[in-house]
Design a protein around this motif. Structure first.
Motif, PDB file in Angstrom:
ATOM      1  N   VAL A 129       0.817  -1.188   0.094  1.00 58.86           N
ATOM      2  CA  VAL A 129      -0.161   0.092   0.111  1.00 58.86           C
ATOM      3  C   VAL A 129       0.786   1.151   0.106  1.00 58.86           C
ATOM      4  CG1 VAL A 129      -1.826   1.294   1.356  1.00 58.86           C
ATOM      5  CG2 VAL A 129      -1.764  -1.206   1.426  1.00 58.86           C
ATOM      6  N   ALA A 130       0.412   1.949  -0.890  1.00 61.81           N
ATOM      7  CA  ALA A 130       1.275   3.480  -0.969  1.00 61.81           C
ATOM      8  C   ALA A 130       0.599   4.353  -0.155  1.00 61.81           C
ATOM      9  CB  ALA A 130       1.465   3.989  -2.517  1.00 61.81           C
ATOM     10  N   MET A 131       1.306   5.162   0.662  1.00 61.16           N
ATOM     11  CA  MET A 131       0.926   6.061   1.375  1.00 61.16           C
ATOM     12  C   MET A 131       0.447   7.567   0.318  1.00 61.16           C
ATOM     13  SD  MET A 131       3.354   6.472   4.855  1.00 61.16           S
ATOM     14  CE  MET A 131       3.780   8.212   4.518  1.00 61.16           C
ATOM     15  N   ALA A 132      -0.546   8.057   0.681  1.00 62.56           N
ATOM     16  CA  ALA A 132      -1.138   9.235   0.081  1.00 62.56           C
ATOM     17  C   ALA A 132      -0.117  10.394  -0.344  1.00 62.56           C
ATOM     18  CB  ALA A 132      -2.523   9.535   0.531  1.00 62.56           C
ATOM     19  N   LYS A 133       0.537  10.517   1.049  1.00 64.36           N
ATOM     20  CA  LYS A 133       1.514  11.622   1.030  1.00 64.36           C
ATOM     21  C   LYS A 133       2.593  11.392  -0.017  1.00 64.36           C
ATOM     22  CE  LYS A 133       1.348  11.854   5.919  1.00 64.36           C
ATOM     23  NZ  LYS A 133       2.253  11.843   7.186  1.00 64.36           N
ATOM     24  N   SER A 134       2.947  10.083  -0.095  1.00 65.22           N
ATOM     25  CA  SER A 134       4.118   9.774  -1.225  1.00 65.22           C
ATOM     26  C   SER A 134       3.580  10.049  -2.618  1.00 65.22           C
ATOM     27  CB  SER A 134       4.562   8.211  -0.881  1.00 65.22           C
ATOM     28  OG  SER A 134       5.078   8.123   0.499  1.00 65.22           O
ATOM     29  N   ILE A 135       2.536   9.854  -2.769  1.00 63.69           N
ATOM     30  CA  ILE A 135       1.781  10.072  -4.304  1.00 63.69           C
ATOM     31  C   ILE A 135       1.958  11.453  -4.497  1.00 63.69           C
ATOM     32  CG2 ILE A 135      -0.063   9.794  -5.537  1.00 63.69           C
ATOM     33  CD1 ILE A 135      -0.563   7.020  -4.392  1.00 63.69           C
ATOM     34  N   TRP A 136       1.576  12.209  -3.429  1.00 63.39           N
ATOM     35  CA  TRP A 136       1.281  13.680  -3.753  1.00 63.39           C
ATOM     36  C   TRP A 136       2.591  14.610  -3.725  1.00 63.39           C
ATOM     37  CZ3 TRP A 136      -2.916  15.478  -5.529  1.00 63.39           C
ATOM     38  CH2 TRP A 136      -4.296  14.889  -5.400  1.00 63.39           C
ATOM     39  N   VAL A 137       3.503  13.907  -3.163  1.00 64.90           N
ATOM     40  CA  VAL A 137       5.082  14.382  -3.448  1.00 64.90           C
ATOM     41  C   VAL A 137       5.522  14.041  -5.009  1.00 64.90           C
ATOM     42  CG1 VAL A 137       7.367  14.329  -2.460  1.00 64.90           C
ATOM     43  CG2 VAL A 137       5.500  14.572  -0.922  1.00 64.90           C
ATOM     44  N   LEU A 138       5.189  12.774  -5.434  1.00 72.67           N
ATOM     45  CA  LEU A 138       5.818  12.487  -6.497  1.00 72.67           C
ATOM     46  C   LEU A 138       5.111  12.994  -7.928  1.00 72.67           C
ATOM     47  CD1 LEU A 138       6.499   8.647  -5.863  1.00 72.67           C
ATOM     48  CD2 LEU A 138       8.170  10.204  -6.145  1.00 72.67           C
ATOM     49  N   LEU A 139       4.041  13.461  -7.643  1.00 71.82           N
ATOM     50  CA  LEU A 139       3.237  13.953  -8.724  1.00 71.82           C
ATOM     51  C   LEU A 139       3.612  15.379  -9.110  1.00 71.82           C
ATOM     52  CD1 LEU A 139      -0.648  13.138  -8.046  1.00 71.82           C
ATOM     53  CD2 LEU A 139       1.004  12.091  -9.944  1.00 71.82           C
ATOM     54  N   PRO A 140       4.032  16.342  -8.368  1.00 71.64           N
ATOM     55  CA  PRO A 140       4.598  17.639  -8.803  1.00 71.64           C
ATOM     56  C   PRO A 140       6.159  17.061  -9.359  1.00 71.64           C
ATOM     57  CG  PRO A 140       3.976  17.798  -6.671  1.00 71.64           C
ATOM     58  CD  PRO A 140       3.654  16.540  -6.968  1.00 71.64           C
ATOM     59  N   ILE A 141       6.860  16.120  -8.904  1.00 68.67           N
ATOM     60  CA  ILE A 141       8.072  15.980  -9.500  1.00 68.67           C
ATOM     61  C   ILE A 141       8.057  15.363 -10.893  1.00 68.67           C
ATOM     62  CG2 ILE A 141      10.223  14.512  -9.091  1.00 68.67           C
ATOM     63  CD1 ILE A 141       9.697  14.852  -5.840  1.00 68.67           C
ATOM     64  N   THR A 142       7.092  14.632 -11.059  1.00 71.32           N
ATOM     65  CA  THR A 142       7.017  14.037 -12.368  1.00 71.32           C
ATOM     66  C   THR A 142       6.651  15.076 -13.318  1.00 71.32           C
ATOM     67  OG1 THR A 142       4.752  13.291 -12.018  1.00 71.32           O
ATOM     68  CG2 THR A 142       6.426  11.749 -11.585  1.00 71.32           C
ATOM     69  N   THR A 143       5.543  15.909 -13.068  1.00 68.26           N
ATOM     70  CA  THR A 143       5.342  17.302 -13.770  1.00 68.26           C
ATOM     71  C   THR A 143       6.483  18.112 -14.029  1.00 68.26           C
ATOM     72  OG1 THR A 143       3.186  17.084 -12.689  1.00 68.26           O
ATOM     73  CG2 THR A 143       3.598  19.000 -14.119  1.00 68.26           C
ATOM     74  N   TRP A 144       7.243  18.246 -13.173  1.00 59.36           N
ATOM     75  CA  TRP A 144       8.603  19.319 -13.441  1.00 59.36           C
ATOM     76  C   TRP A 144       9.367  18.628 -14.466  1.00 59.36           C
ATOM     77  CZ3 TRP A 144       9.620  24.336 -12.384  1.00 59.36           C
ATOM     78  CH2 TRP A 144      10.767  24.619 -12.455  1.00 59.36           C
ATOM     79  N   TYR A 145       9.770  17.496 -14.171  1.00 58.41           N
ATOM     80  CA  TYR A 145      10.678  16.960 -15.019  1.00 58.41           C
ATOM     81  C   TYR A 145      10.063  16.150 -16.209  1.00 58.41           C
ATOM     82  CZ  TYR A 145      14.209  17.603 -11.417  1.00 58.41           C
ATOM     83  OH  TYR A 145      14.825  18.310 -10.421  1.00 58.41           O
TER      84      TYR A 145
END
Length: 103
Positions: A65-81
């Motif tokens: 199970v992935a933590m929701a906080k981890s997903i919310w941190v990864l989404l902006p990073i993937t958008t930026w790069y």
């Protein structure tokens, strides 16, 4: 359970001599809303971790199970790069994976 049985997800076997399987138990919870009324019922099957033995089965613990906080941190990073995000079905990958060690 019927779906997994009809898809032949597992085969029931006797444990090897000298091996004591880790037990499990069901945990049931009621989730309450802001007004105090029951909104959902949750049921989980959990391992009885206190039956594990040191140096034998303490080392590897997995939580699919992935933590929701981890997903919310990864989404902006993937958008930026400008990365691509791939989704996979962890439940089916776990159920259909080949296990090489004794469980």
């Amino acid at each position: 359970m019927n779906s997994m049985g009809s898809n032949q997800v597992w085969t029931i076997v006797d444990p090897p001599k000298g091996v004591r399987p880790v037990g499990s138990k069901s945990v049931y919870k009621r989730k309450l809303g802001a007004d105090g009324e029951v909104t959902t019922f949750k049921a989980r099957l959990v391992a009885k971790a206190y039956t594990r033995r040191p140096e034998v089965d303490f080392e590897e613990t997995y939580s699919p199970v992935a933590m929701a906080k981890s997903i919310w941190v990864l989404l902006p990073i993937t958008t930026w790069y400008d990365y691509e995000i791939w989704q996979m079905d962890v439940k089916m990958a776990y159920l259909n994976g080949f296990v090489q060690e004794e469980i």
